[in-house]
Design a protein around this motif. Structure first.
Motif, PDB file in Angstrom:
ATOM      1  N   UNK A   1      33.986  44.044  35.146  1.00 55.60           N
ATOM      2  CA  UNK A   1      32.612  44.564  35.128  1.00 55.60           C
ATOM      3  C   UNK A   1      31.689  43.678  35.957  1.00 55.60           C
ATOM      4  N   UNK A   2      30.861  44.313  36.774  1.00 53.70           N
ATOM      5  CA  UNK A   2      29.868  43.553  37.532  1.00 53.70           C
ATOM      6  C   UNK A   2      28.733  43.105  36.620  1.00 53.70           C
ATOM      7  N   UNK A   3      28.044  42.041  37.047  1.00 57.69           N
ATOM      8  CA  UNK A   3      26.908  41.532  36.287  1.00 57.69           C
ATOM      9  C   UNK A   3      25.609  41.775  37.047  1.00 57.69           C
TER      10      UNK A   3
ATOM     11  N   UNK B   1      31.949  47.974  38.898  1.00 60.68           N
ATOM     12  CA  UNK B   1      33.170  47.213  38.679  1.00 60.68           C
ATOM     13  C   UNK B   1      33.611  46.547  39.981  1.00 60.68           C
ATOM     14  N   UNK B   2      34.465  45.532  39.830  1.00 62.41           N
ATOM     15  CA  UNK B   2      34.922  44.775  40.988  1.00 62.41           C
ATOM     16  C   UNK B   2      36.381  44.392  40.822  1.00 62.41           C
ATOM     17  N   UNK B   3      36.974  43.897  41.916  1.00 62.06           N
ATOM     18  CA  UNK B   3      38.354  43.425  41.888  1.00 62.06           C
ATOM     19  C   UNK B   3      38.482  42.181  41.025  1.00 62.06           C
ATOM     20  N   UNK B   4      39.686  41.957  40.559  1.00 62.26           N
ATOM     21  CA  UNK B   4      40.005  40.735  39.823  1.00 62.26           C
ATOM     22  C   UNK B   4      40.220  39.619  40.837  1.00 62.26           C
ATOM     23  N   UNK B   5      39.302  38.658  40.894  1.00 58.74           N
ATOM     24  CA  UNK B   5      39.389  37.595  41.895  1.00 58.74           C
ATOM     25  C   UNK B   5      40.527  36.614  41.614  1.00 58.74           C
TER      26      UNK B   5
ATOM     27  N   UNK C   1      34.793  43.261  49.252  1.00 62.68           N
ATOM     28  CA  UNK C   1      35.247  43.330  47.871  1.00 62.68           C
ATOM     29  C   UNK C   1      36.398  44.273  47.610  1.00 62.68           C
ATOM     30  N   UNK C   2      36.927  44.923  48.657  1.00 65.74           N
ATOM     31  CA  UNK C   2      38.036  45.847  48.475  1.00 65.74           C
ATOM     32  C   UNK C   2      39.152  45.544  49.473  1.00 65.74           C
TER      33      UNK C   2
ATOM     34  N   UNK D   1      41.079  50.030  44.186  1.00 62.61           N
ATOM     35  CA  UNK D   1      41.150  48.729  44.848  1.00 62.61           C
ATOM     36  C   UNK D   1      40.853  48.834  46.345  1.00 62.61           C
ATOM     37  N   UNK D   2      40.968  50.041  46.922  1.00 67.91           N
ATOM     38  CA  UNK D   2      40.622  50.216  48.345  1.00 67.91           C
ATOM     39  C   UNK D   2      39.383  51.078  48.539  1.00 67.91           C
TER      40      UNK D   2
END
Length: 536
Positions: free
Chosen positions: A227-229, A372-376, A388-389, A410-411
């Motif tokens: 989740x993005x902040x 939402x974002x990728x798992x870094x 970010x993708x 993810x893409x």
């Protein structure tokens, strides 16, 4: 404009009462004479489902056959029968007759709930030695694994969780998509021989480098599970939740403090609406959704917004958060300012605010649902990531590493479940071509050989009310029982009869050689070629 050849007499006769519009005749026409007038529902379906075909089969009383038609392109009809965003219905020609398209999503669910796909059609005809890894067991990964295993490849899914489905089983609320539906439909993968390594996080339990060494090809389908902040002071307060964490806790029946609380949800997408409806079911005293967008521009699906409003959820449009008011480690309220534009002139996300117009909403519990974002933590090595993708070819899904392909959120960022599945299948097709040393991008446009713009005869069409599937009434909604209920055989029949059956195969160029493979290969004996008797 009709050319001279098209003006010649037609000798291809198609019985639309038998035809299921599968396109087999078009595929086998060796002189490139036959074309498919592709119904708009099928044109816009991300998976290219033969919507017209299964609707017509239901109307003919051949429901088992209708599910077979769906199964040719989609092994998970019960899932999409509940959560598909159904663009097919928006483009349906029935809208021009009585203002509402055929309820194709509901018909799909009806078939999935009452009939079962034959596993035999999914089993590979021939085994292949090549090993393919699929990282992520969500919608894109599931479809990629299914497609590759059906072709005989040895497929292993590396899944970070304890079950397949990704967001389908971890976050989408039970009232929208029961977990048992996902578990039932994903079981086909094990039956086909797909190996699943559960609780295996790539980068922690196994490295991407190891996977690349052990497999001839890899598909990344990890989604965007973080989740993005907002990045505002106070967001770390005890009673502020990330949307996905909140939904996961509810899905896992983890106790939380929602009951009798005033809940504030920040965000206007589907996840925000899922959170709001979940909070309502967990006994919140009041649930309020606050978002930047106006009501008509909310990213959330309109039908889900309507459900939320029916449940008494308050939606405040056109407000952006500026600060959290925190006392003793807990947020007591959130201050917002008026947002008068979300996108700039180039269509990019760039909100504009009126700082002088403020609004404060009290809250006992705040959930942030702003993307939402990728798992870094996932180390992708030489695979290029941009904005970010994962960077992948739009058609082939190939990444900067030749043997690695990618699919799903993810893409592309947050997309629908159907979109993710479609991308998973395209990635699998590319892997198959890669392992057979075939051109990856050749002939990937499924619409290229179809007629997309053609006249439809509405003269015999009569206005028929659209089927509205029953939903749980009143107080019964305050539970996690499935909100939308199934339909009966009679209801399915009547709704399927609304289909105008507007697509059909036909001899476009009048260049038929009377060679007959179209007639011989037709599975429905629906096509007849007019040729002299003695010649036949």
């Amino acid at each position: 404009m009709t050319n001279i050849l098209e003006a010649l007499a037609q000798n291809i006769i198609v019985d639309k009462e038998k035809c299921i519009f599968c396109g087999k005749c078009v595929e086998v026409c060796i002189v490139d004479n036959l074309r498919m007038k592709l119904a708009p529902c099928r044109q816009v379906c991300p998976l290219g489902l033969n919507c017209q075909g299964y609707a017509q089969l239901i109307a003919r009383g051949e429901e088992a056959k209708a599910l077979e038609v769906i199964g040719e392109d989609l092994p998970f009809p019960g899932i999409l029968g509940r959560v598909c965003h159904h663009p097919c219905e928006t483009e349906c020609h029935r809208n021009k007759v009585d203002g509402s398209g055929v309820s194709l999503r509901v018909l799909k669910r009806y078939l999935a709930d009452n009939y079962r796909l034959d596993i035999e059609q999914a089993l590979p005809e021939k085994e292949r030695p090549e090993k393919v890894a699929v990282i992520g067991g969500g919608p894109a990964g599931m479809m990629a694994a299914y497609t590759l295993r059906k072709k005989g490849y040895q497929v292993t899914i590396y899944e970070a969780g304890s079950r397949l489905g990704g967001m389908l089983t971890s976050c989408i609320p039970e009232f929208r998509l029961p977990g048992e539906v996902v578990l039932k439909e994903t079981s086909v993968l094990a039956e086909m021989g797909v190996e699943v390594r559960y609780n295996t996080r790539v980068g922690q339990d196994v490295s991407l480098e190891e996977i690349l060494e052990q497999h001839q090809a890899v598909i990344l389908a990890t989604g965007i599970p973080v989740s993005k902040k907002l990045g505002l002071p106070g967001e770390e307060a005890v009673n502020v939740y990330a949307a996905l964490d909140y939904l996961k806790q509810a899905k896992d029946n983890t106790p939380n403090s929602t009951k009798d609380k005033t809940v504030l949800v920040i965000g206007g997408g589907n996840t925000a609406i899922d959170v709001a409806q979940t909070a309502y079911r967990l006994g919140a005293k009041e649930v309020r959704v606050v978002c930047l967008e106006d009501r008509g521009s909310m990213p959330a699906y309109p039908w889900e917004v309507a459900d939320a409003l029916e449940e008494g959820i308050i939606i405040e449009n056109g407000w952006g958060p500026t600060s959290f008011v925190v006392e003793d480690g807990y947020v007591k309220s959130v201050e917002f300012q008026r947002c008068f534009a979300v996108l700039d002139e180039d269509g990019q996300f760039n909100p504009k605010f009126s700082p002088g117009e403020k609004q404060v909403f009290d809250a006992d519990l705040v959930v942030v649902a702003v993307g939402q974002a990728m798992d870094t933590a996932l180390d992708l090595g030489d695979i290029v990531v941009k904005n970010g993708f994962v960077l992948a070819d739009a058609v082939t899904k190939q990444t900067s590493v030749d043997k690695v392909f990618a699919a799903g959120d993810v893409i592309a960022g947050p997309k629908s479940v159907a979109d993710a599945m479609a991308m998973g299948r395209e990635a699998a097709i590319s892997v198959d071509r890669y392992l057979n040393d075939l051109p990856l991008a050749f002939d990937r446009n499924r619409l290229a050989s179809c007629d997309l713009d053609f006249e439809v005869d509405f003269s015999k069409a009569k206005a028929i009310p659209r089927l509205q599937p029953p939903k749980l009434p009143g107080a019964e909604r305050a539970s996690f029982k499935e909100l939308e209920q199934g339909i009966t055989k009679e209801q399915a029949f009547l709704e399927a009869k609304r289909c105008l059956s507007c697509g059909e195969p036909y001899g476009k160029f009048r260049t038929c050689w009377s060679c007959l493979p179209c007639e011989v290969e037709c599975p429905q004996e629906a096509l007849y070629v007019k040729i002299p008797y003695l010649m036949r």
